[in-house]
Design an enzyme around this catalytic site. Sequence first.
Site, PDB file in Angstrom:
ATOM      1  N   GLY A 130     142.175  86.449 -39.585  1.00  0.00           N
ATOM      2  CA  GLY A 130     140.799  86.860 -39.828  1.00  0.00           C
ATOM      3  C   GLY A 130     140.377  86.784 -41.285  1.00  0.00           C
ATOM      4  O   GLY A 130     139.353  87.346 -41.675  1.00  0.00           O
ATOM      5  N   GLU A 184     147.574  93.564 -35.051  1.00  0.00           N
ATOM      6  CA  GLU A 184     146.555  94.618 -35.014  1.00  0.00           C
ATOM      7  C   GLU A 184     147.059  95.810 -34.196  1.00  0.00           C
ATOM      8  O   GLU A 184     146.743  96.958 -34.486  1.00  0.00           O
ATOM      9  CB  GLU A 184     145.247  94.049 -34.431  1.00  0.00           C
ATOM     10  CG  GLU A 184     144.558  93.128 -35.447  1.00  0.00           C
ATOM     11  CD  GLU A 184     143.694  92.047 -34.836  1.00  0.00           C
ATOM     12  OE1 GLU A 184     143.375  92.117 -33.635  1.00  0.00           O
ATOM     13  OE2 GLU A 184     143.352  91.099 -35.577  1.00  0.00           O
ATOM     14  N   GLU A 241     152.179  84.673 -36.585  1.00  0.00           N
ATOM     15  CA  GLU A 241     150.865  84.955 -37.150  1.00  0.00           C
ATOM     16  C   GLU A 241     151.029  85.786 -38.417  1.00  0.00           C
ATOM     17  O   GLU A 241     151.094  87.026 -38.348  1.00  0.00           O
ATOM     18  CB  GLU A 241     150.013  85.753 -36.156  1.00  0.00           C
ATOM     19  CG  GLU A 241     149.747  85.052 -34.850  1.00  0.00           C
ATOM     20  CD  GLU A 241     148.520  85.644 -34.177  1.00  0.00           C
ATOM     21  OE1 GLU A 241     147.534  84.919 -34.038  1.00  0.00           O
ATOM     22  OE2 GLU A 241     148.543  86.825 -33.821  1.00  0.00           O
ATOM     23  N   LYS A 253     139.913  89.115 -28.548  1.00  0.00           N
ATOM     24  CA  LYS A 253     140.018  90.481 -29.090  1.00  0.00           C
ATOM     25  C   LYS A 253     138.967  91.383 -28.432  1.00  0.00           C
ATOM     26  O   LYS A 253     138.672  91.222 -27.252  1.00  0.00           O
ATOM     27  CB  LYS A 253     139.902  90.458 -30.625  1.00  0.00           C
ATOM     28  CG  LYS A 253     140.907  89.470 -31.250  1.00  0.00           C
ATOM     29  CD  LYS A 253     141.057  89.604 -32.733  1.00  0.00           C
ATOM     30  CE  LYS A 253     142.057  88.570 -33.237  1.00  0.00           C
ATOM     31  NZ  LYS A 253     142.332  88.705 -34.660  1.00  0.00           N
ATOM     32  N   SER A 302     143.509  82.182 -38.750  1.00  0.00           N
ATOM     33  CA  SER A 302     142.425  81.377 -39.333  1.00  0.00           C
ATOM     34  C   SER A 302     142.486  79.898 -38.956  1.00  0.00           C
ATOM     35  O   SER A 302     142.139  79.035 -39.757  1.00  0.00           O
ATOM     36  CB  SER A 302     142.385  81.557 -40.858  1.00  0.00           C
ATOM     37  OG  SER A 302     142.111  82.909 -41.175  1.00  0.00           O
ATOM     38  N   HIS A 328     150.820  92.036 -31.085  1.00  0.00           N
ATOM     39  CA  HIS A 328     149.859  91.518 -32.070  1.00  0.00           C
ATOM     40  C   HIS A 328     149.853  92.452 -33.286  1.00  0.00           C
ATOM     41  O   HIS A 328     149.956  93.672 -33.148  1.00  0.00           O
ATOM     42  CB  HIS A 328     148.465  91.424 -31.446  1.00  0.00           C
ATOM     43  CG  HIS A 328     147.513  90.645 -32.305  1.00  0.00           C
ATOM     44  ND1 HIS A 328     146.949  91.173 -33.437  1.00  0.00           N
ATOM     45  CD2 HIS A 328     147.068  89.372 -32.220  1.00  0.00           C
ATOM     46  CE1 HIS A 328     146.178  90.254 -34.010  1.00  0.00           C
ATOM     47  NE2 HIS A 328     146.237  89.146 -33.290  1.00  0.00           N
ATOM     48  N   ASN A 379     141.972  84.005 -28.470  1.00  0.00           N
ATOM     49  CA  ASN A 379     142.135  85.458 -28.396  1.00  0.00           C
ATOM     50  C   ASN A 379     140.788  86.099 -28.740  1.00  0.00           C
ATOM     51  O   ASN A 379     140.407  86.148 -29.906  1.00  0.00           O
ATOM     52  CB  ASN A 379     143.242  85.887 -29.381  1.00  0.00           C
ATOM     53  CG  ASN A 379     143.391  87.397 -29.449  1.00  0.00           C
ATOM     54  OD1 ASN A 379     142.854  88.134 -28.628  1.00  0.00           O
ATOM     55  ND2 ASN A 379     144.136  87.866 -30.450  1.00  0.00           N
TER      56      ASN A 379
HETATM   57  P1  PGA Z   1     142.026  84.544 -36.387  1.00  0.00           P
HETATM   58  O1  PGA Z   1     142.906  85.498 -35.429  1.00  0.00           O
HETATM   59  O2  PGA Z   1     142.056  83.162 -35.793  1.00  0.00           O
HETATM   60  O3  PGA Z   1     140.648  85.155 -36.364  1.00  0.00           O
HETATM   61  O4  PGA Z   1     142.656  84.572 -37.741  1.00  0.00           O
HETATM   62  C1  PGA Z   1     144.112  85.055 -34.882  1.00  0.00           C
HETATM   63  C2  PGA Z   1     144.741  86.159 -34.084  1.00  0.00           C
HETATM   64  O5  PGA Z   1     144.665  87.325 -34.491  1.00  0.00           O
HETATM   65  O6  PGA Z   1     145.322  85.904 -33.014  1.00  0.00           O
END
Ligand code: PGA
Length: 258
Positions: A181, A105, A175, A15, A220, A103, A13
């Site tokens: 992150g 976010e 997630e 982003k 992560s 997601h 992903n």
């Molecule tokens: P990350 O993000 O691997 O940077 O923790 C995962 C995601 O948001 O899909």
Amino acid sequence: MGPVARKPLMVGNWKMHGTYFEAMQWVQALSYQLDLADYDRVDVGVAPSFTSLRSVQTVVQMDDLPIHIVAQNVHWAKEGAHTGEVSARMLAKLAVSHVIVGHSERRRHFGEDDRMVNRKARAALSDGIVPIVAVGETLEEREAGDAEETVGRQVSGALARIPSDQVARLVVAYEPVWAIGTGRHARPSVAQEMISHLRNRIRSRHGEAADQVRIIYGGSINPGNVAALMAKRDIDGGLIGGASLDPGTLAACVKYWT
Ligand code: PGA
């Protein structure tokens, strides 16, 4: 019936990272590090920004790469006065096979709720795109003992009114918000426990479809922890953010069993 073999799915992903040119370079660099044996074992996808989808499609089709093109978002309407939005039909024309919906976010910063996530998932399915339904609890919800209830409710909301034969095809991404992150991934046993809970919840409503739906983990993931996570019985792949921005690192995650 014996256990159903679910092929793992690993999606990078990206982003809001990368111009179209960088996205082309990344997908090419990724493909140089993967071979047919990798694609046989794992379904591989990349989720570029909207502005990079067309370019990534060109690379994937010109080089005939078995890499899935994943969108990061979709609007639920077929078309209309929705300035700034993108429909499932537009994505399908770019050979997009999967789309991330819900997601955290987007839930947090753009007010997406379970009903919107459900509408997006159904819109994607109606244009032949597989939704990757992202769910996850916050740290406060986990500490309050509400994680299973919160995430279960998100899954039920997202899958509402979707028939079981379609549920069988889709992907759920667990997630935990506190793991995204942060460099702090969920312990494999914690991820397994939640994912098994989600599978049971899906089974109570959709029966055997629950054995086919792929439930992946995100938060992560990196080459150092991916193998332990993927070793868990119910974890069917990963959604990889930060670590996917380096094609070599994403490739190392795809090759987690070696
Ligand atoms: P990350 O993000 O691997 O940077 O923790 C995962 C995601 O948001 O899909």
